[in-house]
Design a protein around this motif. Structure first.
Motif, PDB file in Angstrom:
ATOM      1  N   ARG A 234       0.832  -1.209   0.000  1.00 43.96           N
ATOM      2  CA  ARG A 234       0.000   0.000   0.000  1.00 43.96           C
ATOM      3  C   ARG A 234       0.865   1.258   0.000  1.00 43.96           C
ATOM      4  N   LEU A 235       1.996   1.183   0.701  1.00 46.65           N
ATOM      5  CA  LEU A 235       2.930   2.311   0.722  1.00 46.65           C
ATOM      6  C   LEU A 235       3.487   2.571  -0.681  1.00 46.65           C
ATOM      7  N   THR A 244       5.933  13.316   0.987  1.00 44.98           N
ATOM      8  CA  THR A 244       6.765  13.554   2.169  1.00 44.98           C
ATOM      9  C   THR A 244       6.380  12.550   3.256  1.00 44.98           C
ATOM     10  N   MET A 245       7.212  12.455   4.281  1.00 41.44           N
ATOM     11  CA  MET A 245       6.885  11.573   5.407  1.00 41.44           C
ATOM     12  C   MET A 245       5.674  12.111   6.181  1.00 41.44           C
ATOM     13  N   MET A 272       6.173   3.340   9.168  1.00 43.19           N
ATOM     14  CA  MET A 272       6.306   3.406   7.722  1.00 43.19           C
ATOM     15  C   MET A 272       7.656   3.988   7.319  1.00 43.19           C
ATOM     16  N   GLY A 273       8.267   4.771   8.217  1.00 36.57           N
ATOM     17  CA  GLY A 273       9.623   5.263   7.979  1.00 36.57           C
ATOM     18  C   GLY A 273      10.603   4.102   7.812  1.00 36.57           C
ATOM     19  N   GLU A 277      12.774   3.463   4.483  1.00 38.69           N
ATOM     20  CA  GLU A 277      14.225   3.324   4.582  1.00 38.69           C
ATOM     21  C   GLU A 277      14.730   2.074   3.857  1.00 38.69           C
ATOM     22  N   ARG A 278      14.054   0.958   4.073  1.00 39.05           N
ATOM     23  CA  ARG A 278      14.576  -0.250   3.439  1.00 39.05           C
ATOM     24  C   ARG A 278      14.235  -0.324   1.949  1.00 39.05           C
TER      25      ARG A 278
END
Ligand SMILES: [Zn+2]
Length: 296
Positions: A234-235, A244-245, A272-273, A277-278
């Motif tokens: 979904r992200l 943006t975050m 979700m950060g 990141e990954r």
């Protein structure tokens, strides 16, 4: 009326609403020499008069709902994994585990004390991976299973064959890794670890209570683990345009949009950060300008 379940020397003290948060299901393990309560929940407060004397309180990790009933056992020794132990030592200690800031911290600090009866215990003691509590006729073995918190552990009671999973709760909500002391990568490793633990029964703090047999466990575990992949896909879809975050956190991938969760913003941002990141590291998301992310 009670829906407690007893397996040998283990009793699942079923919490209100099957242990739905803020309540939970605790375990009582009564050996010939010692009695241990695991994760005394808020639900134990109403039944304190009927509980047997307890020698030790063993907490799977230091979160408000899992230690809410610890204060009912002031004469027992309290035990947590070394990495979560600072949380039991002081209110500031447990607040550092969540890592909230400003007003969210102030409001939740009050909840931790007023609603969950947080009681610091400077002499709480540390256990480590592989430690065994021998209660006489039954033993509790510690398996470090981090991710939810740094010190989160699962506890295997033998010979009953009960694996207590703590907050690997197998719920439809999915894994929670939104605290300062949480880690998505560790949680995934932990899911693989517990998958390989052969047990006869599987117990969780919330919702599920007690699962009979490995097939039922694996089915639940796979569904639970799949929530991570669902959040990530979904992200990726949401990052079809640069975001943006702040936008990611406001969109909500962990909690449902509109659910009145006072700490949703920092939890969404942190959870979700870790995905962002990954995905960036894997080349699947690019930072197209400072602080804006786009799926590749
Ligand atoms: Zn927890």
């Amino acid at each position: 009326m009670t829906t407690d379940r007893t397996i040998g020397r283990v009793t699942v003290l079923t919490g209100a609403q099957h242990g739905k948060y803020p309540d939970g299901n605790s375990l009582l393990v009564a050996g010939t020499e010692e009695t241990v309560v695991i994760d005394p929940s808020l639900s134990l407060l109403a039944r304190r008069a009927t509980l047997p004397p307890v020698d030790r309180v063993v907490n799977s990790h230091c979160h408000e709902d899992h230690v809410a009933g610890n204060h009912l056992f002031p004469d027992a020794s309290w035990h947590l994994h070394a990495l979560d132990l600072p949380g039991m030592h002081s209110l500031d200690g447990i607040m550092r585990i969540y890592g909230f800031e400003g007003e969210v911290d102030a409001a939740f600090r009050k909840v931790v004390v007023d609603k969950f009866h947080f009681t610091p215990r400077p002499d709480a003691s540390a256990y480590r991976d592989g430690d065994v509590f021998d209660l006489g006729g039954t033993r509790i073995r510690v398996l470090h299973a981090p991710g939810h918190t740094r010190g989160h552990c699962v506890l295997y009671v033998e010979p009953e064959g009960v694996l207590y999973l703590g907050d690997i709760d197998l719920s439809s909500f999915g894994p929670y890794y939104g605290d300062a002391w949480s880690s998505l990568v560790d949680f995934e490793r932990t899911l693989a670890l517990v998958r390989d633990v052969e047990a006869r029964w599987y117990a969780t703090f919330h919702h599920i209570g007690l699962l009979d047999g490995r097939a039922a466990f694996l089915e639940r575990l796979d569904r639970f683990a799949a929530v991570i992949a669902s959040r990530e896909s979904r992200l990726l879809e949401f990052l079809g345009v640069p975001r943006t975050m702040d936008e990611v956190a406001a969109h909500r991938f962990v909690y449902r949009p509109g659910d009145p969760v006072p700490y949703a913003e920092p939890v969404e941002r942190r959870s979700m950060g870790q995905h962002v990141e990954r995905l960036v590291a894997a080349g699947r998301v690019r930072e197209v300008e400072p602080g804006r992310y786009l799926a590749a």
